[in-house]
Scaffold this motif. Structure first.
Motif, PDB file in Angstrom:
ATOM      1  N   SER A 177     -24.453   3.911  -9.839  1.00  9.11           N
ATOM      2  CA  SER A 177     -23.609   3.559  -8.694  1.00  9.11           C
ATOM      3  C   SER A 177     -24.067   2.278  -8.034  1.00  9.11           C
ATOM      4  O   SER A 177     -25.191   1.794  -8.238  1.00  9.11           O
ATOM      5  N   SER A 178     -23.187   1.713  -7.210  1.00 12.86           N
ATOM      6  CA  SER A 178     -23.517   0.510  -6.452  1.00 12.86           C
ATOM      7  C   SER A 178     -24.555   0.793  -5.373  1.00 12.86           C
ATOM      8  O   SER A 178     -25.130  -0.145  -4.808  1.00 12.86           O
ATOM      9  N   GLN A 179     -24.836   2.069  -5.083  1.00 14.29           N
ATOM     10  CA  GLN A 179     -25.870   2.449  -4.128  1.00 14.29           C
ATOM     11  C   GLN A 179     -27.176   2.825  -4.822  1.00 14.29           C
ATOM     12  O   GLN A 179     -28.050   3.456  -4.228  1.00 14.29           O
ATOM     13  N   ARG A 219     -16.322   2.513  -6.875  1.00  8.52           N
ATOM     14  CA  ARG A 219     -16.941   1.197  -6.730  1.00  8.52           C
ATOM     15  C   ARG A 219     -17.837   1.114  -5.503  1.00  8.52           C
ATOM     16  O   ARG A 219     -18.812   0.367  -5.487  1.00  8.52           O
ATOM     17  N   GLY A 221     -19.630   3.582  -4.454  1.00 15.11           N
ATOM     18  CA  GLY A 221     -20.813   4.376  -4.761  1.00 15.11           C
ATOM     19  C   GLY A 221     -20.979   5.624  -3.932  1.00 15.11           C
ATOM     20  O   GLY A 221     -22.031   6.267  -3.985  1.00 15.11           O
ATOM     21  N   PRO A 432     -27.092  -1.948 -10.065  1.00 12.81           N
ATOM     22  CA  PRO A 432     -26.222  -2.708  -9.155  1.00 12.81           C
ATOM     23  C   PRO A 432     -26.607  -4.173  -9.017  1.00 12.81           C
ATOM     24  O   PRO A 432     -25.746  -5.004  -8.716  1.00 12.81           O
TER      25      PRO A 432
END
Length: 475
Positions: A177-179, A219, A221, A432
């Motif tokens: 994830s983006s996190q 997107r 996250g 990420p």
């Protein structure tokens, strides 16, 4: 027998030449030999015995006869060197000599017969603006060193045990994830691994009657979607480990998922693609029918305008956001198309990879459907991912070499080939920051590799203390 004339002069003369043809004149203590080969009727005209070319008009740069001067000879003997060059190569050539202490771009090369391609108009071309200006071509060639290839570590910096990670080409069980949280489907469960502290959280367990077939983060996250063997599509809040929504509609397993900004697309063995919307109470808002076999690849473009889908029918289809029929039907692949990646650097550029019978990575211009390039990788292509930091992409492979390959685009020169998995590298996700990838295989391991540079620095990313070396368990 010797003629009386030859005995008199002491010289062996060719037939027809008499002693008067040769005359020795003295000038200031030096002798000059003058050969008069004229006929008796025209003794006033003379010609030399061989042709000596004018070196100043030769294209010496074509064969690399001009190069940097020797640093040993330059300096104290600079005046001698200039005089020697002028005598050997002509007065015009000697005028290109550089000041002392600087390398001359016009000095002779030791690589006398090494051919060099002449890129017209060259420095000596009549169409060149200036032979001595900044566009002469010598300064860049002599002052700019060749760029060394970027070094990519050949071993993973971290390995996680992933028991029950399935060896199934048509599933998609890993996403980052983006996190900075890694989601992994293991058997009936989904686990979350937080990269910053290596904390492992069990998100859910589907029970004894179902298994996880795909995972995909939004997107932002915050939410993670799960496709199951029974055909359900579930959406969970990753931070609270709470299920938000369950979508139906598929008749059998949902092996691939793809989010755009607001729509979740799911591909299934029932050959259909369903579009789900969290804001709508229905199970799906549209159904895309075009594949003749299981849908195993699915990716939205970065601008949300196009959806690319690949299937076990060897087809690559491209859909726009409003159409119920594919705008492109690309059939050049000769095996299942699971690997799909949109370029983040060029709009409408799509890469796809074929299975064991195909082994090719193909590049497409989706605005006109033209195939731009095709590369035979030698192995089944399982996944593709484009770097967002540099114009490169990574591919993972199955039969027969189980390798990971990093490519430059558009030259498709190999940056690195990485090995370590003992079975097909079926799963791929990217961190990420775009520097690290994680790969998964049926050997039940997840391996982390530093393959791309950071966005700011061109140097490769080195290991940090964030992840310790070694092998741990994800559950």
């Amino acid at each position: 027998m010797d003629s009386p004339q030859s005995r008199k002069t002491g010289l062996n003369l060719p037939a027809g030449m008499n002693g008067t043809s040769l005359r020795l004149d003295t000038f200031s203590g030096s002798f000059r030999a003058l050969s008069n080969l004229s006929s008796p009727s025209s003794r006033s005209s003379t010609c030399s015995d061989r042709f000596i070319p004018c070196r100043s008009s030769s294209r010496l740069n074509t064969f690399e006869l001009i190069e940097k001067g020797s640093p040993v000879k330059e300096g104290g003997n600079e005046a001698y060197n200039r005089l020697l060059k002028s005598e050997l190569f002509g007065a015009d050539f000697g005028s290109f000599s550089s000041p002392a202490g600087q390398s001359s771009p016009m000095s002779p090369s030791k690589n006398m017969l090494r051919f060099k391609t002449d890129h017209s108009p060259g420095p000596n071309s009549p169409y060149s603006p200036s032979i001595l200006g900044q566009d002469n071509g010598f300064s860049s060639e002599s002052s700019t060193p060749p760029k060394l290839p970027r070094k990519v570590p050949k071993t993973p910096h971290k390995v996680l045990d992933a028991p029950s990670l399935q060896d199934d080409f048509y599933l998609n069980l890993v996403d980052w994830s983006s996190q900075n949280v890694l989601g992994v489907g293991l058997g009936t469960c989904v686990y979350l691994w937080t990269a910053s502290n290596s904390k492992v959280t069990k998100l859910c367990d589907l029970g004894p009657n179902d298994t996880v077939c795909s995972v995909q983060w939004t997107r932002e996250g915050s939410y993670i979607s799960i496709g199951t063997n029974l055909g359900q599509v579930q959406v969970w809040d990753g931070s609270q480990c709470k299920r938000i929504r369950t979508f139906g509609g598929h008749q059998t397993r949902a092996g691939v998922l793809a989010w755009n900004s607001r729509i979740l697309s799911s591909g299934s063995r029932d050959r259909n693609i369903l579009q789900h919307d969290l804001r709508v109470s229905n199970d799906y808002v549209s159904k895309l029918v075009g594949h003749k076999s299981e849908v195993c690849g699915l990716k939205w473009s970065h601008d949300d305008r196009e959806l690319a889908s690949g299937g076990n029918d060897n087809q690559l289809l491209v859909w726009n956001q409003h159409s119920q029929q594919p705008t492109l039907r690309l059939t050049e692949h000769t095996a299942a198309v699971k690997a799909i990646a949109w370029s983040p650097h060029q709009s409408g550029l799509l890469a796809s990879g074929g299975g064991t019978a195909d082994r090719c990575i193909r590049f497409w211009n989706t605005s006109n459907g033209h195939q731009l390039n095709s590369i035979d990788t030698g192995s089944q292509v399982c996944n593709l991912a484009w770097s967002k930091n540099v114009n490169e992409l990574v591919s993972t492979h199955g039969y027969s070499q189980n390798q990971i390959m990093v490519w430059k685009y558009p030259s498709m020169a190999k940056v690195a080939t990485l090995t370590g998995h003992s079975l097909r590298v079926l799963y791929l996700a990217m961190s990420p920051d775009g520097q690290t990838i994680v790969t998964g295989a049926g050997d039940e391991t997840l391996r982390f590799w530093n393959v791309f540079p950071s966005m700011k620095a061109p140097a490769p990313v080195k290991d940090t203390s964030l992840w310790s070396l070694g092998r741990t368990h994800i559950r």
